[in-house]
Motif scaffolding. Structure first.
Motif, PDB file in Angstrom:
ATOM      1  N   ARG A  55       0.828  -1.212   0.000  1.00  4.00           N
ATOM      2  CA  ARG A  55       0.000   0.000   0.000  1.00  4.00           C
ATOM      3  C   ARG A  55       0.865   1.266   0.000  1.00  4.00           C
ATOM      4  O   ARG A  55       0.585   2.227  -0.719  1.00  4.00           O
ATOM      5  CB  ARG A  55      -0.918   0.014   1.222  1.00  4.00           C
ATOM      6  N   LEU A  56       1.909   1.297   0.814  1.00  2.24           N
ATOM      7  CA  LEU A  56       2.710   2.512   0.952  1.00  2.24           C
ATOM      8  C   LEU A  56       3.486   2.839  -0.310  1.00  2.24           C
ATOM      9  O   LEU A  56       3.702   4.021  -0.622  1.00  2.24           O
ATOM     10  CB  LEU A  56       3.670   2.366   2.138  1.00  2.24           C
ATOM     11  N   ARG A  57       3.913   1.844  -1.048  1.00  5.91           N
ATOM     12  CA  ARG A  57       4.662   2.125  -2.286  1.00  5.91           C
ATOM     13  C   ARG A  57       3.787   2.876  -3.287  1.00  5.91           C
ATOM     14  O   ARG A  57       4.313   3.524  -4.196  1.00  5.91           O
ATOM     15  CB  ARG A  57       5.153   0.823  -2.913  1.00  5.91           C
ATOM     16  N   ARG A  58       2.490   2.804  -3.144  1.00  6.82           N
ATOM     17  CA  ARG A  58       1.576   3.463  -4.074  1.00  6.82           C
ATOM     18  C   ARG A  58       1.040   4.775  -3.510  1.00  6.82           C
ATOM     19  O   ARG A  58       0.142   5.378  -4.094  1.00  6.82           O
ATOM     20  CB  ARG A  58       0.429   2.500  -4.422  1.00  6.82           C
ATOM     21  N   ARG A  59       1.605   5.209  -2.379  1.00  5.63           N
ATOM     22  CA  ARG A  59       1.192   6.457  -1.737  1.00  5.63           C
ATOM     23  C   ARG A  59       2.425   7.201  -1.240  1.00  5.63           C
ATOM     24  O   ARG A  59       2.714   7.225  -0.033  1.00  5.63           O
ATOM     25  CB  ARG A  59       0.215   6.158  -0.599  1.00  5.63           C
ATOM     26  N   PRO A  60       3.182   7.822  -2.144  1.00  4.00           N
ATOM     27  CA  PRO A  60       4.461   8.438  -1.762  1.00  4.00           C
ATOM     28  C   PRO A  60       4.324   9.559  -0.729  1.00  4.00           C
ATOM     29  O   PRO A  60       5.215   9.735   0.102  1.00  4.00           O
ATOM     30  CB  PRO A  60       5.026   8.963  -3.086  1.00  4.00           C
ATOM     31  N   GLY A  73       4.097  -8.885  -2.033  1.00  2.48           N
ATOM     32  CA  GLY A  73       4.394  -7.567  -1.485  1.00  2.48           C
ATOM     33  C   GLY A  73       5.730  -7.049  -1.989  1.00  2.48           C
ATOM     34  O   GLY A  73       6.668  -6.814  -1.215  1.00  2.48           O
ATOM     35  N   LEU A  74       5.842  -6.853  -3.299  1.00  4.60           N
ATOM     36  CA  LEU A  74       7.111  -6.470  -3.920  1.00  4.60           C
ATOM     37  C   LEU A  74       7.608  -5.110  -3.413  1.00  4.60           C
ATOM     38  O   LEU A  74       6.816  -4.192  -3.210  1.00  4.60           O
ATOM     39  CB  LEU A  74       6.962  -6.424  -5.437  1.00  4.60           C
ATOM     40  N   ALA A  75       8.917  -5.026  -3.233  1.00  2.00           N
ATOM     41  CA  ALA A  75       9.506  -3.776  -2.765  1.00  2.00           C
ATOM     42  C   ALA A  75      10.824  -3.528  -3.472  1.00  2.00           C
ATOM     43  O   ALA A  75      11.493  -4.461  -3.928  1.00  2.00           O
ATOM     44  CB  ALA A  75       9.727  -3.810  -1.254  1.00  2.00           C
ATOM     45  N   VAL A  76      11.184  -2.262  -3.570  1.00  3.11           N
ATOM     46  CA  VAL A  76      12.520  -1.824  -3.964  1.00  3.11           C
ATOM     47  C   VAL A  76      12.979  -0.858  -2.879  1.00  3.11           C
ATOM     48  O   VAL A  76      12.263   0.095  -2.553  1.00  3.11           O
ATOM     49  CB  VAL A  76      12.522  -1.135  -5.340  1.00  3.11           C
ATOM     50  N   VAL A  77      14.166  -1.101  -2.317  1.00  2.18           N
ATOM     51  CA  VAL A  77      14.624  -0.272  -1.202  1.00  2.18           C
ATOM     52  C   VAL A  77      16.048   0.219  -1.444  1.00  2.18           C
ATOM     53  O   VAL A  77      16.819  -0.380  -2.216  1.00  2.18           O
ATOM     54  CB  VAL A  77      14.578  -1.048   0.133  1.00  2.18           C
TER      55      VAL A  77
END
Length: 454
Positions: A277-282, A429-433
């Protein structure tokens, strides 16, 4: 609240499902099916399901609130649940006064005063797990969150570390997955029909788990500092019922298995959804990062609650009518399964205006959460580990925000995928960090209200 009734039975509209969708097939397709039925027939209807029997599906928050306010004399556990996998000493198999007495015995280690003492364990596990995360490369967060939560819970509940935790980390995921798949099937499936039958494999997993717990019990009893320990196992070994009796060690093992199995996957999946969810709400992500750096928590807590509302990892809470009860306009006969639908309750416009939107701000400055917010169930059978799970999510999310910059994405949101026990992001829950280059001085946690709405 629901009350006992001698009135004639009056059930919500009875719907007939196609044969292919009955019983366990209904569970597999329940999300889309229940949503479709609710759109057509409202938020309360009756089904006849093999294994469950007559089943009333309830999605109306007001009626759910009434049901959760009903006494244990009128409501009990549904016959079909995972308690048979956890063992006869698990709370999942107890009703009435027996359930009340056991819950009182289990409550102390899950009180907020005890739970806060385990925050450091989860921070350590986040740092351990994330130490080698790839920077600038997409990866699934669900496996990582699962390892964080499982190791953190094992350390907090068993007071163990090192090889003992490693052994159980290797054992439990396979055991829980198998138990979830066969736990709701007819009992004969759990019998031993040869070395590679599902029942035999489940028995082997359970034997290994019990042996590990027995070894930890022996070690704990020999610990001269047992009285000062805060782990769940140590506390359960020392607590007593009102009559002075202690909990049998076999029942302690049953309860620990149930608490672990019900806790780590659900909490890990929720954290993976939080990343998704957070990756789509910068803008929200930036706000949460600044808040974490400043030692705040209000918006982070609101975000966790909104993730639980919009992406519930479980969607059914079951009860059984122990006698004939009146619920709203309906009179429910004894023995009926009551299937409370979390997704329907969380979609209520009366409780959550604009329910289709992800908006943590709905929980800022509002005091108590609406009656329709029920990710942990409710009433006398509400999840006993709710405070513990919330602490683990808060610490994990805060630590990740302080250590990493989460790269936003404009990719479509991930769909919910049925993992047997939980509904998790379909792509993990894919992420790039990227690791943050500025070291953030850890600030003490502040009380809610530090950050206002903007």
């Amino acid at each position: 609240m629901a009350t006992a009734s001698t009135e004639a039975v009056r059930l919500p509209p009875a719907l007939q499902l196609p044969t292919a969708l009955q019983g366990l097939a209904f569970l597999a397709a329940r999300r889309s099916l229940v949503a479709a039925l609710a759109r057509r027939h409202g938020t309360m209807f009756t089904l006849d399901l093999p294994g469950f029997g007559r089943t009333v599906v309830i999605g109306d928050p007001e009626l759910i609130s009434d049901l959760f306010g009903t006494s244990r004399a009128l409501l009990g556990r549904a016959h079909l649940n995972l308690g048979k996998v956890f063992g006869p000493g698990s709370m999942f198999n107890l009703n009435g006064e027996e359930h009340l007495n056991r819950r009182r015995l289990l409550a102390p280690p899950f009180h907020s005063a005890h739970v806060v003492q385990h925050r450091r364990i989860f921070e350590e596990e986040v740092l351990r797990e994330s130490a080698n995360w790839p920077e600038g490369q997409e990866f699934q967060t669900l496996p990582a969150m699962t390892r964080i939560l499982l190791r953190g819970l094992l350390r907090s509940m068993l007071g163990a570390d090192g090889p003992a935790v490693d052994e159980l980390c290797a054992l439990l995921p396979s055991a829980v997955s198998l138990g979830a798949r066969i736990g709701l099937l007819p009992p004969i499936v759990r019998n031993d029909f040869g070395a590679w039958s599902p029942g035999a494999r489940l028995h082997r997993y359970r034997s290994h788990f019990d042996a590990a717990v027995r070894a930890l019990v022996v070690k704990a009893r020999a610990d001269p500092a047992l009285a000062e320990r805060t782990d769940v196992l140590a506390i359960l070994l020392q607590t007593r019922y009102d009559n002075g009796e202690s909990m049998p060690e076999a029942h302690i093992a049953d309860e620990l298995l149930g608490l672990l199995a019900a806790g780590y996957e659900t909490t890990a999946a929720t954290l993976s959804w939080a990343v998704e969810r957070l990756r789509r709400r910068p803008q929200l992500l930036s706000r949460l990062t600044a808040e974490a750096d400043a030692g705040g928590s209000e918006w982070r807590q609101a975000t966790i609650w909104e993730v639980q509302r919009t992406r519930p990892v479980g969607d059914i809470v079951q009860r059984r009518a122990m006698t004939r009860i009146r619920l709203g306009d309906w009179v429910i006969p004894e023995g009926t399964t009551l299937m409370i639908n979390i997704r329907l309750a969380h979609s209520s416009e009366d409780c959550f205006p604009g329910a289709e939107y992800f908006d943590p701000g709905r929980f800022i400055g509002t005091g108590r959460k609406p009656a329709g917010w029920i990710p942990y169930g409710g009433g006398f059978q509400r999840c006993i580990g709710a405070t513990f799970a919330n602490m683990a999510m808060d610490v994990t999310l805060r630590t990740l925000l302080q250590e990493f910059r989460l790269v936003p994405t404009d990719a479509p949101g991930e769909r919910a995928s049925d993992h047997g026990v939980v509904f998790a992001p379909s792509r993990g829950g894919l992420a790039v960090v990227h690791r943050r280059t500025v070291v953030v001085e850890k600030q003490p946690q502040t009380t809610p209200g530090q950050m206002g709405r903007s």
